[in-house]
Design an enzyme around this catalytic site. Structure first.
Site, PDB file in Angstrom:
ATOM      1  N   CYS A  98     -20.912   1.570  42.670  1.00 56.27           N
ATOM      2  CA  CYS A  98     -19.678   0.778  42.626  1.00 56.27           C
ATOM      3  C   CYS A  98     -19.635  -0.257  41.493  1.00 56.27           C
ATOM      4  O   CYS A  98     -18.588  -0.883  41.273  1.00 56.27           O
ATOM      5  CB  CYS A  98     -19.434   0.119  43.980  1.00 56.27           C
ATOM      6  SG  CYS A  98     -20.919  -0.526  44.732  1.00 56.27           S
ATOM      7  N   HIS A 123     -15.862  -5.794  43.085  1.00 54.77           N
ATOM      8  CA  HIS A 123     -17.029  -6.134  42.265  1.00 54.77           C
ATOM      9  C   HIS A 123     -16.543  -6.551  40.876  1.00 54.77           C
ATOM     10  O   HIS A 123     -15.774  -5.840  40.227  1.00 54.77           O
ATOM     11  CB  HIS A 123     -17.956  -4.921  42.119  1.00 54.77           C
ATOM     12  CG  HIS A 123     -18.793  -4.641  43.338  1.00 54.77           C
ATOM     13  ND1 HIS A 123     -18.747  -5.383  44.487  1.00 54.77           N
ATOM     14  CD2 HIS A 123     -19.739  -3.678  43.555  1.00 54.77           C
ATOM     15  CE1 HIS A 123     -19.616  -4.891  45.369  1.00 54.77           C
ATOM     16  NE2 HIS A 123     -20.228  -3.854  44.820  1.00 54.77           N
TER      17      HIS A 123
HETATM   18  N1  LIG Z   1     -20.495  -0.095  50.537  1.00 53.90           N
HETATM   19  C1  LIG Z   1     -20.214   0.215  49.272  1.00 53.90           C
HETATM   20  O1  LIG Z   1     -19.518  -0.505  48.515  1.00 53.90           O
HETATM   21  C2  LIG Z   1     -20.741   1.475  48.707  1.00 53.90           C
HETATM   22  C3  LIG Z   1     -21.621   2.314  49.386  1.00 53.90           C
HETATM   23  N2  LIG Z   1     -22.051   3.461  48.804  1.00 53.90           N
HETATM   24  C4  LIG Z   1     -22.983   4.366  49.467  1.00 53.90           C
HETATM   25  O2  LIG Z   1     -22.349   4.997  50.583  1.00 53.90           O
HETATM   26  C5  LIG Z   1     -23.300   5.206  51.617  1.00 53.90           C
HETATM   27  C6  LIG Z   1     -22.851   4.510  52.877  1.00 53.90           C
HETATM   28  O3  LIG Z   1     -22.788   3.119  52.678  1.00 53.90           O
HETATM   29  P1  LIG Z   1     -22.268   2.152  53.843  1.00 53.90           P
HETATM   30  O4  LIG Z   1     -21.106   2.774  54.518  1.00 53.90           O
HETATM   31  O5  LIG Z   1     -22.120   0.828  53.228  1.00 53.90           O
HETATM   32  O6  LIG Z   1     -23.522   2.199  54.870  1.00 53.90           O
HETATM   33  P2  LIG Z   1     -23.543   1.938  56.443  1.00 53.90           P
HETATM   34  O7  LIG Z   1     -24.938   1.509  56.763  1.00 53.90           O
HETATM   35  O8  LIG Z   1     -22.412   1.070  56.852  1.00 53.90           O
HETATM   36  O9  LIG Z   1     -23.296   3.430  57.092  1.00 53.90           O
HETATM   37  C7  LIG Z   1     -24.275   4.434  57.048  1.00 53.90           C
HETATM   38  C8  LIG Z   1     -23.796   5.692  57.764  1.00 53.90           C
HETATM   39  O10 LIG Z   1     -24.861   6.663  57.721  1.00 53.90           O
HETATM   40  C9  LIG Z   1     -25.107   7.135  59.068  1.00 53.90           C
HETATM   41  N3  LIG Z   1     -26.507   7.494  59.267  1.00 53.90           N
HETATM   42  C10 LIG Z   1     -27.589   6.684  59.210  1.00 53.90           C
HETATM   43  N4  LIG Z   1     -28.716   7.374  59.510  1.00 53.90           N
HETATM   44  C11 LIG Z   1     -28.335   8.660  59.754  1.00 53.90           C
HETATM   45  C12 LIG Z   1     -29.015   9.852  60.130  1.00 53.90           C
HETATM   46  N5  LIG Z   1     -30.347   9.863  60.311  1.00 53.90           N
HETATM   47  N6  LIG Z   1     -28.292  10.981  60.285  1.00 53.90           N
HETATM   48  C13 LIG Z   1     -26.958  10.985  60.112  1.00 53.90           C
HETATM   49  N7  LIG Z   1     -26.226   9.877  59.782  1.00 53.90           N
HETATM   50  C14 LIG Z   1     -26.919   8.727  59.598  1.00 53.90           C
HETATM   51  C15 LIG Z   1     -24.713   5.982  59.958  1.00 53.90           C
HETATM   52  O11 LIG Z   1     -24.479   6.452  61.275  1.00 53.90           O
HETATM   53  P3  LIG Z   1     -24.773   5.521  62.594  1.00 53.90           P
HETATM   54  O12 LIG Z   1     -23.609   4.581  62.717  1.00 53.90           O
HETATM   55  O13 LIG Z   1     -24.800   6.525  63.704  1.00 53.90           O
HETATM   56  O14 LIG Z   1     -26.062   4.832  62.363  1.00 53.90           O
HETATM   57  C16 LIG Z   1     -23.446   5.502  59.251  1.00 53.90           C
HETATM   58  O15 LIG Z   1     -22.367   6.330  59.612  1.00 53.90           O
HETATM   59  C17 LIG Z   1     -24.635   4.709  51.095  1.00 53.90           C
HETATM   60  O16 LIG Z   1     -25.360   5.780  50.534  1.00 53.90           O
HETATM   61  C18 LIG Z   1     -24.218   3.692  50.060  1.00 53.90           C
HETATM   62  O17 LIG Z   1     -25.239   3.470  49.126  1.00 53.90           O
HETATM   63  C19 LIG Z   1     -21.562   3.806  47.589  1.00 53.90           C
HETATM   64  C20 LIG Z   1     -20.724   3.027  46.884  1.00 53.90           C
HETATM   65  C21 LIG Z   1     -20.271   1.774  47.400  1.00 53.90           C
HETATM   66  N1  LIG Z   2     -25.569  -1.401  46.077  1.00 54.60           N
HETATM   67  C1  LIG Z   2     -24.110  -1.572  46.078  1.00 54.60           C
HETATM   68  C2  LIG Z   2     -23.482  -0.581  47.009  1.00 54.60           C
HETATM   69  C3  LIG Z   2     -24.125   0.758  47.009  1.00 54.60           C
HETATM   70  O1  LIG Z   2     -24.293   1.297  48.060  1.00 54.60           O
HETATM   71  O2  LIG Z   2     -24.508   1.283  45.842  1.00 54.60           O
HETATM   72  P1  LIG Z   2     -25.068   2.799  45.667  1.00 54.60           P
HETATM   73  O3  LIG Z   2     -23.965   3.720  46.076  1.00 54.60           O
HETATM   74  O4  LIG Z   2     -25.421   2.936  44.239  1.00 54.60           O
HETATM   75  O5  LIG Z   2     -26.286   2.945  46.546  1.00 54.60           O
HETATM   76  C4  LIG Z   2     -23.797  -2.993  46.482  1.00 54.60           C
HETATM   77  O6  LIG Z   2     -24.642  -3.570  47.106  1.00 54.60           O
HETATM   78  O7  LIG Z   2     -22.734  -3.521  46.204  1.00 54.60           O
END
Ligand SMILES: NC(=O)C1=CN([C@@H]2O[C@H](COP(=O)(O)OP(=O)(O)OC[C@H]3O[C@@H](n4cnc5c(N)ncnc54)[C@H](OP(=O)(O)O)[C@@H]3O)[C@@H](O)[C@H]2O)C=CC1
Ligand SMILES: N[C@@H](CC(=O)OP(=O)(O)O)C(=O)O
Length: 350
Positions: free
Chosen positions: A148, A241
């Protein structure tokens, strides 16, 4: 209508997918997956809904599934908002089972066969899909969207790269708390404070930006070699961001007007495709020196616009600017939906 699944549907990014896909003209949600902690529960009981709109009625009672390809046999493709600790194996299993994966996670971003995609920058990189071998029949593949920070940074750099060439850049990020997911950063760490480090963030910025600005030759990418020095900080904004960057150019412009023209004349390569999530104006060049601001501007054009401000000739290096975009929309779920729209137009998704 195409039927889509969401992996990691209960997380911060997964919830944003659910919200943004309501009323989408091409895609409808068919299945939701998360960890075994959530599987088998109704979505309303499994997720702590943090979006500031009502949880859609038809999603409330949907039973969350395990993230296993067999449970998603009815979908045309999946979006992944999975935690990166599990995304690698799960996304590979889906691609091997013939289900295309449009991912937010970092795991495959540097795989040379996987497009790291921003439609307005490198839409031709979708052709890398043909070099993937996840499934024998070629039906399953992975496309990722960038980190991001890499998203607003690369969008801000692209017209400079095309017009003047880039030698090096130094940047500092001011990243909103929603980037850390939920519950994310402890309130006592971030309220009234700035934290000058985000674990694992800085090493991604250079490689992802170079891959986004690379050229596809036949079936491989030729990468530019500019240096990037990034400092990633967490600030108490909620969404959006912000980046402050200073860039050394190969052939610097004569003046500020020429610099602005690089943005004004940039030809968005997907502007004519009618993609529902495309912003009408990709770049918002703010003349007001107090703009952009995350709280005021992150949601403009449905959170898909790139905001640029403080554009100026630099005292050190050549050009300085501030760039800002919504991190969980343009930088995550919205960017992934735009990727899926482009992949639909190009015939990869059907
Ligand atoms: N937040 C942001 O701005 C950004 C995030 N990302 C990426 O997107 C992804 C998600 O981020 P975010 O939503 O913030 O993270 P969260 O921690 O809020 O959500 C993680 C998700 O993954 C699921 N999960 C965790 N463990 C397992 C497992 N063993 N099997 C299946 N599902 C699982 C969780 O399910 P449960 O609720 O059941 O635990 C939940 O739905 C990450 O890879 C992050 O780096 C990318 C760009 C920006
Ligand atoms: N690390 C970013 C969010 C994120 O999840 O990045 P990436 O998709 O590269 O793991 C933040 O903290 O704002």
């Amino acid at each position: 209508m195409m039927k889509v699944g969401i992996l990691g549907a209960t997380g911060a990014v997964g919830q944003k997918f659910i919200r943004l896909l309501q009323g989408h003209p091409w895609f409808e949600i068919e299945a939701l997956g998360a960890s075994e902690r959530s599987a088998g529960k109704k979505y309303k009981d499994a997720a702590n809904w943090i979006e500031d709109v009502v949880l859609p009625e038809h999603i409330k009672d949907t039973i969350v599934k395990n993230c296993e390809p067999g449970e998603f046999s009815n979908v045309d493709f999946v979006f992944s908002g999975l935690d990166s600790s599990v995304a690698g194996d799960i996304e590979k299993a889906f691609a091997e089972a013939g289900i295309p994966v449009i991912s937010n996670a970092k795991n495959y971003r540097q795989d040379p066969t996987v497009p790291l995609l921003i439609p307005e920058i490198n839409p031709d990189h979708t052709d890398l899909i043909k070099t993937q071998s996840f499934s024998k029949d070629g039906k399953g593949w992975i496309v990722t969207n960038p980190n991001c920070v890499a998203v607003p940074l690369s969008l801000a750099l692209k017209p400079l790269f095309d017009s003047f060439g880039i030698e090096a850049l130094i940047l500092t990020t001011m990243q909103a708390v929603s980037g850390a997911g939920y519950p994310g950063v402890a309130s006592l760490d971030i309220l009234g404070n700035v934290v000058p480090f985000i674990s694992g963030e800085e090493p991604k910025v250079g490689p992802e930006t170079r891959k986004l600005l690379s050229t596809l030759n036949e079936d491989s990418l030729s990468l530019p070699d500019f240096d990037v020095q990034a400092t990633a900080t967490r600030v108490p904004s909620i969404n959006g961001h912000m980046i402050s960057a200073t860039v050394k150019l190969e052939n610097p412009p004569a003046d500020l007007e020429e610099l602005k023209k690089a943005y004004q004349n940039y030809r968005n390569p997907v502007a004519e495709l009618g993609l529902p999530f495309s912003p009408k104006a990709l770049y918002n060049l703010h003349d007001n020196e107090y703009y952009p601001q995350p709280r005021l501007h992150a949601d403009w054009e449905n959170g898909m616009q790139l905001h640029l401000g403080r554009l100026r000739k630099a005292d050190v290096f050549d050009v300085s600017f501030v760039a800002m975009a919504h991190n969980t929309i343009r930088g995550a779920a919205g960017g992934a939906i735009l990727n899926a729209e482009l992949l639909t137009k190009k015939g990869y998704l059907k």
